[in-house]
Scaffold this motif. Structure first.
Motif, PDB file in Angstrom:
ATOM      1  N   UNK A 102       8.640  20.245  -3.700  1.00 48.03           N
ATOM      2  CA  UNK A 102       9.048  19.656  -2.145  1.00 48.03           C
ATOM      3  C   UNK A 102       7.951  18.654  -1.520  1.00 48.03           C
ATOM      4  N   UNK A 103       8.462  18.008  -0.680  1.00 47.06           N
ATOM      5  CA  UNK A 103       7.520  17.102  -0.026  1.00 47.06           C
ATOM      6  C   UNK A 103       6.535  17.782   0.826  1.00 47.06           C
ATOM      7  N   UNK A 104       6.557  19.024   1.167  1.00 45.72           N
ATOM      8  CA  UNK A 104       5.591  19.643   1.876  1.00 45.72           C
ATOM      9  C   UNK A 104       4.341  20.054   1.045  1.00 45.72           C
ATOM     10  N   UNK A 105       4.518  20.163  -0.421  1.00 49.86           N
ATOM     11  CA  UNK A 105       3.515  20.382  -1.061  1.00 49.86           C
ATOM     12  C   UNK A 105       2.709  19.019  -1.534  1.00 49.86           C
ATOM     13  N   UNK A 106       3.187  17.936  -1.230  1.00 54.08           N
ATOM     14  CA  UNK A 106       2.343  16.811  -1.517  1.00 54.08           C
ATOM     15  C   UNK A 106       1.418  16.444  -0.248  1.00 54.08           C
ATOM     16  N   UNK A 107       0.189  15.887  -0.691  1.00 55.45           N
ATOM     17  CA  UNK A 107      -0.917  16.080  -0.085  1.00 55.45           C
ATOM     18  C   UNK A 107      -0.893  14.694   0.953  1.00 55.45           C
ATOM     19  N   UNK A 108      -1.109  14.992   2.134  1.00 50.48           N
ATOM     20  CA  UNK A 108      -1.058  13.700   3.007  1.00 50.48           C
ATOM     21  C   UNK A 108      -2.613  13.677   3.573  1.00 50.48           C
ATOM     22  N   UNK A 109      -3.475  12.782   3.439  1.00 51.88           N
ATOM     23  CA  UNK A 109      -4.960  12.875   3.961  1.00 51.88           C
ATOM     24  C   UNK A 109      -4.713  12.182   5.675  1.00 51.88           C
ATOM     25  N   UNK A 110      -5.883  12.110   6.221  1.00 46.44           N
ATOM     26  CA  UNK A 110      -6.049  11.586   7.275  1.00 46.44           C
ATOM     27  C   UNK A 110      -5.268  10.100   7.525  1.00 46.44           C
ATOM     28  N   UNK A 111      -5.992   9.261   6.526  1.00 41.52           N
ATOM     29  CA  UNK A 111      -5.398   8.002   6.483  1.00 41.52           C
ATOM     30  C   UNK A 111      -3.938   7.760   6.257  1.00 41.52           C
ATOM     31  N   UNK A 112      -3.179   8.463   5.548  1.00 39.89           N
ATOM     32  CA  UNK A 112      -2.017   8.517   5.294  1.00 39.89           C
ATOM     33  C   UNK A 112      -1.339   8.750   6.526  1.00 39.89           C
ATOM     34  N   UNK A 113      -1.729   9.782   7.306  1.00 37.71           N
ATOM     35  CA  UNK A 113      -0.805  10.322   8.548  1.00 37.71           C
ATOM     36  C   UNK A 113      -1.107   9.181   9.635  1.00 37.71           C
ATOM     37  N   UNK A 166      -5.391  -2.121  -0.568  1.00 39.87           N
ATOM     38  CA  UNK A 166      -5.188  -0.505  -0.805  1.00 39.87           C
ATOM     39  C   UNK A 166      -4.299   0.043   0.356  1.00 39.87           C
ATOM     40  N   UNK A 167      -3.938  -0.751   1.459  1.00 38.44           N
ATOM     41  CA  UNK A 167      -3.245  -0.351   2.444  1.00 38.44           C
ATOM     42  C   UNK A 167      -1.907  -0.394   1.684  1.00 38.44           C
ATOM     43  N   UNK A 168      -1.501  -1.623   1.274  1.00 36.36           N
ATOM     44  CA  UNK A 168      -0.233  -1.975   0.553  1.00 36.36           C
ATOM     45  C   UNK A 168       0.125  -0.766  -0.728  1.00 36.36           C
ATOM     46  N   UNK A 169      -0.947  -0.334  -1.310  1.00 39.03           N
ATOM     47  CA  UNK A 169      -0.905   0.891  -2.365  1.00 39.03           C
ATOM     48  C   UNK A 169      -0.318   1.993  -1.613  1.00 39.03           C
ATOM     49  N   UNK A 170      -0.959   2.460  -0.807  1.00 42.22           N
ATOM     50  CA  UNK A 170      -0.541   3.543  -0.021  1.00 42.22           C
ATOM     51  C   UNK A 170       0.660   3.418   0.667  1.00 42.22           C
ATOM     52  N   UNK A 171       1.307   2.463   1.110  1.00 42.75           N
ATOM     53  CA  UNK A 171       2.488   2.370   1.699  1.00 42.75           C
ATOM     54  C   UNK A 171       3.526   2.649   0.791  1.00 42.75           C
ATOM     55  N   UNK A 172       3.282   1.769  -0.523  1.00 42.93           N
ATOM     56  CA  UNK A 172       4.376   2.142  -1.665  1.00 42.93           C
ATOM     57  C   UNK A 172       4.381   3.488  -1.887  1.00 42.93           C
ATOM     58  N   UNK A 173       3.351   4.169  -2.099  1.00 49.55           N
ATOM     59  CA  UNK A 173       3.160   5.640  -2.459  1.00 49.55           C
ATOM     60  C   UNK A 173       3.992   6.290  -1.560  1.00 49.55           C
ATOM     61  N   UNK A 174       3.862   6.064   0.047  1.00 46.10           N
ATOM     62  CA  UNK A 174       4.464   7.004   0.615  1.00 46.10           C
ATOM     63  C   UNK A 174       6.008   6.601   0.841  1.00 46.10           C
ATOM     64  N   UNK A 175       6.378   5.464   0.460  1.00 51.46           N
ATOM     65  CA  UNK A 175       7.988   5.142   0.311  1.00 51.46           C
ATOM     66  C   UNK A 175       8.372   5.769  -0.988  1.00 51.46           C
TER      67      UNK A 175
END
Length: 163
Positions: free
Chosen positions: A3-14, A41-50
């Motif tokens: 489930x999405x709730x178990x995926x870790x979002x850090x402060x930068x992701x938020x 690094x920003x692009x990689x984070x966005x792709x992961x969040x997508x």
């Protein structure tokens, strides 16, 4: 799939999510500057969040009135349909109606709430006739007189990180 709730979002992701939900057309360079990351690094984070489903899509929000959609309505509907297959047909029909901006399945007195955009009363009347053909047993329409607040921004920085 976990489930999405178990995926870790850090402060930068938020922070990235909060900035993107407010300004989706920001460049990776500017976004990276705001969160103290390099553009790659920003692009990689966005792709992961997508990929992980936190970002569903990025869209332009249009001005309804400038485009002639002067009637914004909230329509509560009830149906006597209880068979799963028939409800699926009804919901598929509602989903394909271009006038319907949002459709929520409800608890309580009504079964569904529709947010509907029409250009005029004639279009609204035609839309209600389409609803009547779907087996709707009860319709209550409320016209929005003016908008006090409209946002798609979730208060994610006011909540705790997931994970």
């Amino acid at each position: 799939m976990e489930p999405l709730s178990s995926k870790l979002l850090d402060t930068i992701d938020l922070q990235i999510l909060d900035i993107l939900q407010r300004q989706a057309n920001i460049s990776n360079a500017e976004l990276g500057r705001r969160v103290n990351l390099s553009p790659p690094a920003t692009h990689a984070r966005i792709k992961r969040l997508e990929t992980e489903g936190f970002i569903i899509r990025q869209v332009a929000i249009l001005d309804q009135q400038k485009l002639g959609f002067d009637l914004l309505c909230y329509i509560f509907i009830s149906t006597d349909i209880h068979q799963a297959e028939q409800l699926e047909i009804l919901e598929n029909n509602l989903e394909t109606m271009s006038e319907v901006l949002e459709c929520q399945c409800l608890t309580g007195e009504y079964d569904y709430l529709l947010k509907v955009a029409n250009k005029n009363r004639r279009e609204l009347q035609e839309f209600i006739r389409k609803l009547n053909k779907l087996g709707i047993s009860r319709i209550q329409t409320s016209l929005a007189l003016r908008e006090i607040k409209h946002t798609t921004v979730l208060p994610i920085l006011n909540s705790k990180p997931l994970g």
